[in-house]
Design a protein around this motif. Sequence first.
Motif, PDB file in Angstrom:
ATOM      1  N   PHE A   4      -1.643  -2.977   0.030  1.00 39.52           N
ATOM      2  CA  PHE A   4      -3.063  -3.124   0.357  1.00 39.52           C
ATOM      3  C   PHE A   4      -3.489  -4.589   0.278  1.00 39.52           C
ATOM      4  O   PHE A   4      -4.192  -5.095   1.155  1.00 39.52           O
ATOM      5  CB  PHE A   4      -3.918  -2.257  -0.568  1.00 39.52           C
ATOM      6  CG  PHE A   4      -5.386  -2.384  -0.327  1.00 39.52           C
ATOM      7  CD1 PHE A   4      -5.973  -1.800   0.776  1.00 39.52           C
ATOM      8  CD2 PHE A   4      -6.190  -3.114  -1.190  1.00 39.52           C
ATOM      9  CE1 PHE A   4      -7.336  -1.917   1.017  1.00 39.52           C
ATOM     10  CE2 PHE A   4      -7.545  -3.239  -0.955  1.00 39.52           C
ATOM     11  CZ  PHE A   4      -8.118  -2.647   0.144  1.00 39.52           C
ATOM     12  N   LEU A   5      -3.087  -5.277  -0.790  1.00 42.51           N
ATOM     13  CA  LEU A   5      -3.474  -6.679  -0.953  1.00 42.51           C
ATOM     14  C   LEU A   5      -2.893  -7.561   0.154  1.00 42.51           C
ATOM     15  O   LEU A   5      -3.573  -8.469   0.645  1.00 42.51           O
ATOM     16  CB  LEU A   5      -3.049  -7.186  -2.329  1.00 42.51           C
ATOM     17  CG  LEU A   5      -3.822  -6.584  -3.508  1.00 42.51           C
ATOM     18  CD1 LEU A   5      -3.234  -7.058  -4.821  1.00 42.51           C
ATOM     19  CD2 LEU A   5      -5.293  -6.937  -3.431  1.00 42.51           C
ATOM     20  N   HIS A   6      -1.643  -7.310   0.564  1.00 41.72           N
ATOM     21  CA  HIS A   6      -1.061  -8.074   1.664  1.00 41.72           C
ATOM     22  C   HIS A   6      -1.829  -7.837   2.961  1.00 41.72           C
ATOM     23  O   HIS A   6      -2.116  -8.788   3.710  1.00 41.72           O
ATOM     24  CB  HIS A   6       0.418  -7.711   1.871  1.00 41.72           C
ATOM     25  CG  HIS A   6       1.324  -8.258   0.827  1.00 41.72           C
ATOM     26  ND1 HIS A   6       1.462  -9.593   0.577  1.00 41.72           N
ATOM     27  CD2 HIS A   6       2.143  -7.624  -0.058  1.00 41.72           C
ATOM     28  CE1 HIS A   6       2.315  -9.787  -0.387  1.00 41.72           C
ATOM     29  NE2 HIS A   6       2.749  -8.583  -0.806  1.00 41.72           N
ATOM     30  N   PHE A   7      -2.201  -6.603   3.213  1.00 40.82           N
ATOM     31  CA  PHE A   7      -2.969  -6.278   4.426  1.00 40.82           C
ATOM     32  C   PHE A   7      -4.338  -6.960   4.391  1.00 40.82           C
ATOM     33  O   PHE A   7      -4.765  -7.585   5.369  1.00 40.82           O
ATOM     34  CB  PHE A   7      -3.117  -4.759   4.571  1.00 40.82           C
ATOM     35  CG  PHE A   7      -4.043  -4.339   5.667  1.00 40.82           C
ATOM     36  CD1 PHE A   7      -3.742  -4.612   6.997  1.00 40.82           C
ATOM     37  CD2 PHE A   7      -5.228  -3.680   5.387  1.00 40.82           C
ATOM     38  CE1 PHE A   7      -4.601  -4.234   8.018  1.00 40.82           C
ATOM     39  CE2 PHE A   7      -6.085  -3.302   6.396  1.00 40.82           C
ATOM     40  CZ  PHE A   7      -5.778  -3.577   7.709  1.00 40.82           C
ATOM     41  N   MET A   8      -5.041  -6.874   3.250  1.00 41.38           N
ATOM     42  CA  MET A   8      -6.376  -7.467   3.161  1.00 41.38           C
ATOM     43  C   MET A   8      -6.313  -8.993   3.227  1.00 41.38           C
ATOM     44  O   MET A   8      -7.217  -9.636   3.773  1.00 41.38           O
ATOM     45  CB  MET A   8      -7.071  -7.014   1.871  1.00 41.38           C
ATOM     46  CG  MET A   8      -7.485  -5.550   1.886  1.00 41.38           C
ATOM     47  SD  MET A   8      -8.441  -5.066   3.349  1.00 41.38           S
ATOM     48  CE  MET A   8      -9.884  -6.054   3.197  1.00 41.38           C
ATOM     49  N   GLY A  64       3.203  12.993  -3.248  1.00 40.52           N
ATOM     50  CA  GLY A  64       3.520  13.174  -4.661  1.00 40.52           C
ATOM     51  C   GLY A  64       4.227  12.019  -5.313  1.00 40.52           C
ATOM     52  O   GLY A  64       4.625  12.103  -6.472  1.00 40.52           O
ATOM     53  N   SER A  65       4.411  10.927  -4.638  1.00 42.45           N
ATOM     54  CA  SER A  65       5.067   9.767  -5.224  1.00 42.45           C
ATOM     55  C   SER A  65       4.160   9.152  -6.293  1.00 42.45           C
ATOM     56  O   SER A  65       2.930   9.187  -6.197  1.00 42.45           O
ATOM     57  CB  SER A  65       5.371   8.734  -4.144  1.00 42.45           C
ATOM     58  OG  SER A  65       5.924   7.573  -4.705  1.00 42.45           O
ATOM     59  N   SER A  66       4.759   8.579  -7.317  1.00 39.43           N
ATOM     60  CA  SER A  66       3.971   7.995  -8.408  1.00 39.43           C
ATOM     61  C   SER A  66       3.776   6.491  -8.227  1.00 39.43           C
ATOM     62  O   SER A  66       3.269   5.825  -9.124  1.00 39.43           O
ATOM     63  CB  SER A  66       4.663   8.273  -9.744  1.00 39.43           C
ATOM     64  OG  SER A  66       5.941   7.651  -9.761  1.00 39.43           O
ATOM     65  N   GLU A  67       4.174   5.940  -7.097  1.00 39.37           N
ATOM     66  CA  GLU A  67       4.043   4.502  -6.873  1.00 39.37           C
ATOM     67  C   GLU A  67       2.597   4.123  -6.561  1.00 39.37           C
ATOM     68  O   GLU A  67       1.754   4.963  -6.231  1.00 39.37           O
ATOM     69  CB  GLU A  67       4.965   4.058  -5.737  1.00 39.37           C
ATOM     70  CG  GLU A  67       4.558   4.548  -4.371  1.00 39.37           C
ATOM     71  CD  GLU A  67       5.500   4.078  -3.287  1.00 39.37           C
ATOM     72  OE1 GLU A  67       5.703   2.855  -3.162  1.00 39.37           O
ATOM     73  OE2 GLU A  67       6.021   4.945  -2.573  1.00 39.37           O
ATOM     74  N   SER A  68       2.318   2.850  -6.667  1.00 36.66           N
ATOM     75  CA  SER A  68       1.000   2.316  -6.345  1.00 36.66           C
ATOM     76  C   SER A  68       1.106   1.525  -5.052  1.00 36.66           C
ATOM     77  O   SER A  68       2.082   0.824  -4.816  1.00 36.66           O
ATOM     78  CB  SER A  68       0.518   1.391  -7.459  1.00 36.66           C
ATOM     79  OG  SER A  68      -0.625   0.693  -7.054  1.00 36.66           O
ATOM     80  N   CYS A  69       0.095   1.610  -4.244  1.00 34.54           N
ATOM     81  CA  CYS A  69       0.103   0.894  -2.962  1.00 34.54           C
ATOM     82  C   CYS A  69      -0.717  -0.387  -3.039  1.00 34.54           C
ATOM     83  O   CYS A  69      -1.144  -0.929  -2.013  1.00 34.54           O
ATOM     84  CB  CYS A  69      -0.450   1.791  -1.863  1.00 34.54           C
ATOM     85  SG  CYS A  69       0.534   3.257  -1.582  1.00 34.54           S
TER      86      CYS A  69
END
Length: 134
Positions: free
Chosen positions: A114-118, A105-110
């Motif tokens: 994701f960009l660091h991982f990719m 339910g957190s409103s943050e964006s990942c």
Amino acid sequence: MSFFDLINPFSYVTPFHADGDAAEESVVVASDAVEAAAVVIEQIEESNADEEETETEEEEEEEEEEEEEEAEDKAPLIKEGCGETLACKSLKHHYDECAARVEDGSSESCAEEFLHFMECVDHCAASKIFAQLK
């Protein structure tokens, strides 16, 4: 007599004849021209159909050759392997934690995680993928 004379049967018909025989001859010549034009048109259509069949067969052969020549893309497998390396595993862990918080339910964006991982995966995979190219 040219090809265009065969196509235009009206070029053989004389306007009006007082003599009935001349008018009949003109009609006969005109009907012969129409038949000749029909034969020429049929021949042209047959040659066009033959060319289309030949082109279609050639295109099918080229497509089959292209399909046979195409090798399997190894990039997804290489990227998957790079995602499991020690360097990228910690970044994947951060991304997975963020995704779990979003599901709760957190409103943050990942997006950042994701960009660091990719970026890590792409950096690892780039040299391996280019080494596979012919």
